[in-house]
Design a protein around this motif. Structure first.
Motif, short mmCIF file in Angstrom:
data_model
loop_
_atom_site.label_atom_id
_atom_site.label_comp_id
_atom_site.label_asym_id
_atom_site.label_seq_id
_atom_site.Cartn_x
_atom_site.Cartn_y
_atom_site.Cartn_z
N ALA A 22 0.83 -1.21 0.00
CA ALA A 22 0.00 0.00 0.00
C ALA A 22 0.86 1.26 0.00
CB ALA A 22 -0.93 0.00 1.21
N ALA A 23 2.06 1.17 0.58
CA ALA A 23 2.90 2.36 0.73
C ALA A 23 3.87 2.60 -0.43
CB ALA A 23 3.69 2.25 2.04
N ILE A 24 4.23 1.53 -1.17
CA ILE A 24 5.20 1.70 -2.26
C ILE A 24 4.65 2.71 -3.27
CG2 ILE A 24 6.24 0.56 -4.27
CD1 ILE A 24 6.81 -1.82 -2.54
N GLY A 25 5.48 3.67 -3.61
CA GLY A 25 5.08 4.72 -4.55
C GLY A 25 4.44 5.90 -3.86
N ARG A 26 3.99 5.71 -2.63
CA ARG A 26 3.36 6.80 -1.87
C ARG A 26 4.26 7.28 -0.73
NH1 ARG A 26 -1.11 3.04 -2.39
NH2 ARG A 26 -2.55 3.85 -3.92
N VAL A 27 5.05 6.36 -0.22
CA VAL A 27 5.95 6.66 0.91
C VAL A 27 7.37 6.36 0.46
CG1 VAL A 27 6.53 6.00 3.28
CG2 VAL A 27 4.13 6.04 2.57
N PRO A 28 8.30 7.27 0.68
CA PRO A 28 9.69 7.01 0.29
C PRO A 28 10.23 5.74 0.96
CG PRO A 28 9.41 9.31 0.91
CD PRO A 28 8.14 8.61 1.27
N PRO A 29 11.06 4.98 0.24
CA PRO A 29 11.61 3.73 0.78
C PRO A 29 12.32 3.91 2.13
CG PRO A 29 12.15 3.93 -1.54
CD PRO A 29 11.50 5.22 -1.13
N GLN A 30 12.89 5.10 2.36
CA GLN A 30 13.59 5.33 3.62
C GLN A 30 12.63 5.19 4.80
OE1 GLN A 30 13.62 7.21 0.91
NE2 GLN A 30 15.51 8.35 0.67
N TRP A 31 11.42 5.66 4.64
CA TRP A 31 10.44 5.59 5.74
C TRP A 31 9.91 4.17 5.90
CZ3 TRP A 31 11.37 9.20 8.83
CH2 TRP A 31 11.80 10.43 8.36
N LEU A 32 9.81 3.46 4.79
CA LEU A 32 9.44 2.04 4.90
C LEU A 32 10.56 1.27 5.61
CD1 LEU A 32 7.95 1.38 1.34
CD2 LEU A 32 6.72 1.59 3.50
N ALA A 33 11.80 1.65 5.33
CA ALA A 33 12.94 1.02 6.00
C ALA A 33 12.90 1.29 7.49
CB ALA A 33 14.24 1.53 5.40
N LEU A 34 12.55 2.50 7.85
CA LEU A 34 12.44 2.85 9.27
C LEU A 34 11.32 2.05 9.93
CD1 LEU A 34 13.78 4.75 11.30
CD2 LEU A 34 12.05 6.45 10.72
N LEU A 35 10.20 1.91 9.23
CA LEU A 35 9.08 1.10 9.74
C LEU A 35 9.52 -0.35 9.94
CD1 LEU A 35 6.00 0.53 10.29
CD2 LEU A 35 5.82 0.10 7.84
N LEU A 36 10.19 -0.90 8.94
CA LEU A 36 10.66 -2.29 9.01
C LEU A 36 11.59 -2.49 10.21
CD1 LEU A 36 11.37 -5.14 7.93
CD2 LEU A 36 13.06 -4.04 6.46
N THR A 37 12.57 -1.63 10.34
CA THR A 37 13.54 -1.76 11.43
C THR A 37 12.86 -1.57 12.78
OG1 THR A 37 15.25 -0.96 9.95
CG2 THR A 37 15.75 -0.92 12.30
N GLY A 38 12.01 -0.57 12.87
CA GLY A 38 11.29 -0.32 14.13
C GLY A 38 10.42 -1.49 14.54
N LEU A 39 9.70 -2.05 13.59
CA LEU A 39 8.84 -3.19 13.86
C LEU A 39 9.66 -4.40 14.32
CD1 LEU A 39 6.03 -4.53 13.78
CD2 LEU A 39 6.42 -4.98 11.35
N ALA A 40 10.75 -4.67 13.63
CA ALA A 40 11.59 -5.82 13.98
C ALA A 40 12.22 -5.65 15.36
CB ALA A 40 12.66 -6.04 12.92
N VAL A 41 12.71 -4.46 15.66
CA VAL A 41 13.31 -4.22 16.98
C VAL A 41 12.24 -4.28 18.07
CG1 VAL A 41 14.47 -2.47 18.41
CG2 VAL A 41 15.30 -2.94 16.10
N ALA A 42 11.07 -3.71 17.82
CA ALA A 42 9.99 -3.76 18.81
C ALA A 42 9.59 -5.21 19.10
CB ALA A 42 8.78 -2.97 18.31
N ARG A 43 9.52 -6.02 18.06
CA ARG A 43 9.17 -7.43 18.27
C ARG A 43 10.26 -8.15 19.06
NH1 ARG A 43 6.31 -11.70 14.33
NH2 ARG A 43 5.97 -13.25 15.93
N ALA A 44 11.52 -7.86 18.75
CA ALA A 44 12.62 -8.48 19.49
C ALA A 44 12.59 -8.07 20.96
CB ALA A 44 13.96 -8.09 18.85
N LEU A 45 12.31 -6.81 21.23
CA LEU A 45 12.22 -6.34 22.61
C LEU A 45 11.06 -6.99 23.35
CD1 LEU A 45 12.97 -2.53 22.14
CD2 LEU A 45 14.35 -4.17 23.44
N ALA A 46 9.93 -7.13 22.66
CA ALA A 46 8.73 -7.69 23.30
C ALA A 46 8.88 -9.18 23.58
CB ALA A 46 7.50 -7.43 22.43
N VAL A 47 9.47 -9.90 22.65
CA VAL A 47 9.56 -11.36 22.76
C VAL A 47 10.79 -11.79 23.54
CG1 VAL A 47 9.68 -13.50 21.42
CG2 VAL A 47 8.24 -11.63 20.63
N ARG A 48 11.88 -11.05 23.39
CA ARG A 48 13.14 -11.33 24.10
C ARG A 48 13.69 -12.72 23.79
NH1 ARG A 48 14.02 -7.16 27.74
NH2 ARG A 48 12.16 -6.05 28.34
N GLN A 49 13.68 -13.05 22.51
CA GLN A 49 14.27 -14.32 22.07
C GLN A 49 15.38 -13.99 21.08
OE1 GLN A 49 10.94 -16.35 20.37
NE2 GLN A 49 10.27 -17.19 22.33
#
Length: 183
Positions: A22-49
């Motif tokens: 939904a975001a490709i072409g509407r949101v610059p890839p840099q912000w998608l990259a930030l979303l990806l990294t933020g989501l992955a780090v948040a999941r790692a912090l929450a799960v702690r595995q």
């Protein structure tokens, strides 16, 4: 509240390909990259595995690559990375037992018989093959297919295939249990 956060992160992770589509072409890839990294780090912090920290590390590398190249392809390679990490974890457990599937089985059946250990080892091998094939398909869709096909495969078809494999394995396990209990 913490349980709610874990479930929200799981849902966001599952929906990730659709959000990217939904975001490709509407949101610059840099912000998608930030979303990806933020989501992955948040999941790692929450799960702690450790597994999720490996995923977050790869997501961060892909995120930096997307940020620097300004190319959404890097963000679309995230499902490939997840399959690589899953393959590494499951494959490593084959050489350093107990296997991942055996560990999961022992949560329900702590005194797993030798036949159960052998069975779970075979199931772990099947999952390794799945991660190779699924990762290859994810890479193919990221590199050669439209964004819509990429999102369809990585946001729906891959999960359906995973569910089918789990269902088939459950049916096979019931047959194996019946056979071994009859002897």
């Amino acid at each position: 509240m913490r349980n709610w956060v874990k479930w929200a992160l799981i849902v966001l992770t599952v929906l990730y390909p659709l959000v990217v589509y939904a975001a490709i072409g509407r949101v610059p890839p840099q912000w998608l990259a930030l979303l990806l990294t933020g989501l992955a780090v948040a999941r790692a912090l929450a799960v702690r595995q450790r597994f999720w920290w490996l995923v977050a590390g790869g997501a961060a590398i892909l995120g930096v690559a997307a940020w620097l190249s300004q190319d959404a392809l890097m963000v679309k390679l995230y499902p490939v990375w997840v399959n690589v990490v899953m393959l590494a974890v499951f494959g490593y457990s084959l050489f350093h037992p107990p296997s991942v599937v055996e560990r999961l089985a022992r949560l329900q059946e702590p005194d797993l018989p030798a036949s159960g250990v052998a069975y779970t080892r075979q199931v772990t091998k099947v999952w390794c093959v799945f991660f190779v094939l699924n990762g290859a398909a994810a890479a193919f869709t990221a590199l050669y297919c439209s964004d819509a096909v990429w999102a369809l495969y990585n946001g729906l078809i891959a999960y359906v295939l995973m569910g089918c494999l789990m269902g088939i394995e459950w049916c096979v396990r019931q047959q194996v249990r019946r056979r071994t209990s009859a002897h």
